[in-house]
Design a protein around this motif. Sequence first.
Motif, PDB file in Angstrom:
ATOM      1  N   SER A   1       0.827  -1.204   0.000  1.00  0.00           N
ATOM      2  CA  SER A   1       0.000   0.000   0.000  1.00  0.00           C
ATOM      3  C   SER A   1       0.866   1.260   0.000  1.00  0.00           C
ATOM      4  O   SER A   1       0.567   2.232  -0.705  1.00  0.00           O
ATOM      5  CB  SER A   1      -0.923  -0.002   1.224  1.00  0.00           C
ATOM      6  OG  SER A   1      -1.767  -1.143   1.210  1.00  0.00           O
ATOM      7  N   ALA A   2       1.934   1.227   0.801  1.00  0.00           N
ATOM      8  CA  ALA A   2       2.828   2.389   0.837  1.00  0.00           C
ATOM      9  C   ALA A   2       3.484   2.609  -0.525  1.00  0.00           C
ATOM     10  O   ALA A   2       3.567   3.743  -1.015  1.00  0.00           O
ATOM     11  CB  ALA A   2       3.895   2.186   1.917  1.00  0.00           C
ATOM     12  N   MET A   3       3.926   1.516  -1.138  1.00  0.00           N
ATOM     13  CA  MET A   3       4.546   1.641  -2.461  1.00  0.00           C
ATOM     14  C   MET A   3       3.542   2.151  -3.494  1.00  0.00           C
ATOM     15  O   MET A   3       3.860   2.999  -4.323  1.00  0.00           O
ATOM     16  CB  MET A   3       5.110   0.287  -2.900  1.00  0.00           C
ATOM     17  CG  MET A   3       6.335  -0.169  -2.115  1.00  0.00           C
ATOM     18  SD  MET A   3       6.936  -1.774  -2.662  1.00  0.00           S
ATOM     19  CE  MET A   3       7.328  -1.401  -4.379  1.00  0.00           C
ATOM     20  N   ALA A   4       2.312   1.620  -3.417  1.00  0.00           N
ATOM     21  CA  ALA A   4       1.283   2.069  -4.358  1.00  0.00           C
ATOM     22  C   ALA A   4       0.983   3.559  -4.158  1.00  0.00           C
ATOM     23  O   ALA A   4       0.792   4.308  -5.129  1.00  0.00           O
ATOM     24  CB  ALA A   4       0.012   1.241  -4.173  1.00  0.00           C
ATOM     25  N   GLY A   5       0.940   3.995  -2.866  1.00  0.00           N
ATOM     26  CA  GLY A   5       0.687   5.408  -2.595  1.00  0.00           C
ATOM     27  C   GLY A   5       1.783   6.299  -3.144  1.00  0.00           C
ATOM     28  O   GLY A   5       1.510   7.347  -3.737  1.00  0.00           O
ATOM     29  N   VAL A   6       3.024   5.898  -2.949  1.00  0.00           N
ATOM     30  CA  VAL A   6       4.146   6.695  -3.458  1.00  0.00           C
ATOM     31  C   VAL A   6       4.121   6.754  -4.980  1.00  0.00           C
ATOM     32  O   VAL A   6       4.279   7.828  -5.584  1.00  0.00           O
ATOM     33  CB  VAL A   6       5.480   6.103  -2.963  1.00  0.00           C
ATOM     34  CG1 VAL A   6       6.663   6.784  -3.650  1.00  0.00           C
ATOM     35  CG2 VAL A   6       5.597   6.257  -1.451  1.00  0.00           C
ATOM     36  N   ILE A   7       3.891   5.584  -5.592  1.00  0.00           N
ATOM     37  CA  ILE A   7       3.849   5.543  -7.061  1.00  0.00           C
ATOM     38  C   ILE A   7       2.699   6.396  -7.592  1.00  0.00           C
ATOM     39  O   ILE A   7       2.837   7.123  -8.581  1.00  0.00           O
ATOM     40  CB  ILE A   7       3.719   4.082  -7.537  1.00  0.00           C
ATOM     41  CG1 ILE A   7       4.997   3.313  -7.198  1.00  0.00           C
ATOM     42  CG2 ILE A   7       3.457   4.021  -9.039  1.00  0.00           C
ATOM     43  CD1 ILE A   7       4.906   1.839  -7.464  1.00  0.00           C
ATOM     44  N   TYR A   8       1.555   6.332  -6.900  1.00  0.00           N
ATOM     45  CA  TYR A   8       0.405   7.114  -7.340  1.00  0.00           C
ATOM     46  C   TYR A   8       0.684   8.608  -7.233  1.00  0.00           C
ATOM     47  O   TYR A   8       0.341   9.387  -8.131  1.00  0.00           O
ATOM     48  CB  TYR A   8      -0.822   6.744  -6.525  1.00  0.00           C
ATOM     49  CG  TYR A   8      -2.020   7.615  -6.819  1.00  0.00           C
ATOM     50  CD1 TYR A   8      -2.728   7.478  -8.012  1.00  0.00           C
ATOM     51  CD2 TYR A   8      -2.432   8.590  -5.915  1.00  0.00           C
ATOM     52  CE1 TYR A   8      -3.806   8.275  -8.296  1.00  0.00           C
ATOM     53  CE2 TYR A   8      -3.514   9.406  -6.186  1.00  0.00           C
ATOM     54  CZ  TYR A   8      -4.213   9.247  -7.384  1.00  0.00           C
ATOM     55  OH  TYR A   8      -5.276  10.038  -7.667  1.00  0.00           O
ATOM     56  N   GLN A   9       1.292   9.046  -6.125  1.00  0.00           N
ATOM     57  CA  GLN A   9       1.603  10.456  -5.964  1.00  0.00           C
ATOM     58  C   GLN A   9       2.589  10.928  -7.028  1.00  0.00           C
ATOM     59  O   GLN A   9       2.439  12.034  -7.587  1.00  0.00           O
ATOM     60  CB  GLN A   9       2.195  10.709  -4.560  1.00  0.00           C
ATOM     61  CG  GLN A   9       1.183  10.574  -3.434  1.00  0.00           C
ATOM     62  CD  GLN A   9       0.056  11.586  -3.547  1.00  0.00           C
ATOM     63  OE1 GLN A   9       0.237  12.705  -4.029  1.00  0.00           O
ATOM     64  NE2 GLN A   9      -1.146  11.180  -3.115  1.00  0.00           N
TER      65      GLN A   9
END
Length: 452
Positions: free
Chosen positions: A25-33
């Motif tokens: 989830s953290a990786m997805a959030g960073v990638i999304y931002q």
Amino acid sequence: MIKPKPTLRRRVMITSVIILVIISSAMAGVIYQLFRQSHINAFSNDLINQAPLFIAQMHQAGLVSDLDTWIDSVDTSDPKYSSALCKDQETIWASADIKEEVKPLFCNRTNDIADGSHLIETHEGEFVLAYIATLVPPNGRAPNLTYKDHRIVVVRPASSYIEQRAEVEKNTLFSLSGFIVLSVLALFLAFHWSFKPLNQLAKELDDITDGEQNDLKARYPVELEPITIALNRMIYLSKEQGQRYQHAMDDLAHSLKSRIAATHAIMDEPEQSKTEMVQRIGEQTAQMNELVQYQLKRATLGQQGLTKESTPLSESIVGLERMLSKIYMDKHIKLTHRYASDATLPLNKNDMMELLGNLMENAYRFALSEVRVSTHVTNKTITVKIEDDGPGVDEAHREAIFQRGVRADQLNPGQGIGLAVCHEIVSIYQGKIWVETADIEGAAFVIELPLS
């Protein structure tokens, strides 16, 4: 309600899944931002490319008069873009498509926003992409710039961006969910494979409990080797303990037979007073009690229970002679001593009584008329020889008779415990025992013990 028992597999699995979900989830959030900002910049670049449109609109408004003629060819009627020139919160100029009632709010809404690309929510709840730039003199010089320190604001509707962002969010959520599902499945398979040795270990322990195998035989990972080695050692010690108890009980029964036989012989002897009989029976009872304590100690402690000390030989021989002469009184055995009166053996008293008792009882049983006990001492060893004038031991059986279940008298099979006990005791004291032909034609049992 009965709670399920905690399991290592479940604990590790749940912990791993939680860590996986958090990291994913953290990786997805960073990638999304990162994608979101990149997406905004892409749209903003398009806004920057519309600068000629903004300048052309200012030219038509009479604010700029020295533009090249190519600007006149720019289509200023594109409804997708709006622009304004702001000084603090005041709108100096706004493009024609901005309504009069909105102009005061246009610059006010972007006053506190830094230069660059931004996604802004309007008062109507809609979103626009805005590019904000402050006009400043380059390199500290003051060129002929009429509107220095003013802000240029260019905006366009963000509906297409919102739609694309929603699609990205959907795809990201779908991909993340698929990644987590596949990862959990992979973790499950990995844990099933990783914990397989533990299942194998449990199965082997069940087989050992059921008597289907004697120890752990499977090959286990390096992490489990200390456990399997410790378990095998525990299994070995447990079996050794059980075997010691079994042997101790057999040895005790064998040893008590001679004392019980001696007690019966004493009770059947007519030429003795009651006081003398009671005293002699008391001696046998005391020896029986010592035997019981001795065998229990051996069963519990094994070799640790045997202590090396110097024990007088004569006292033990005299006691055994008195007991055996009663048991075998009908044979009229003559016992010959050939050792110094102060001779000692490097044995515990109980060990020596058990050792000599078994050998002398065998000698009395097979002797025809004579038994001899002699010693020979060197600088390093002491040798004790117990001989009889009986039939002797066949050379083919001289090694086998020291095994449990084998008797020197092959014609009368029995438990075959006495000589095995002798061999065990002598071995514990790092000595040797063997049988040879006696000088008086029978069997000679020889014991060699180190003096130190």
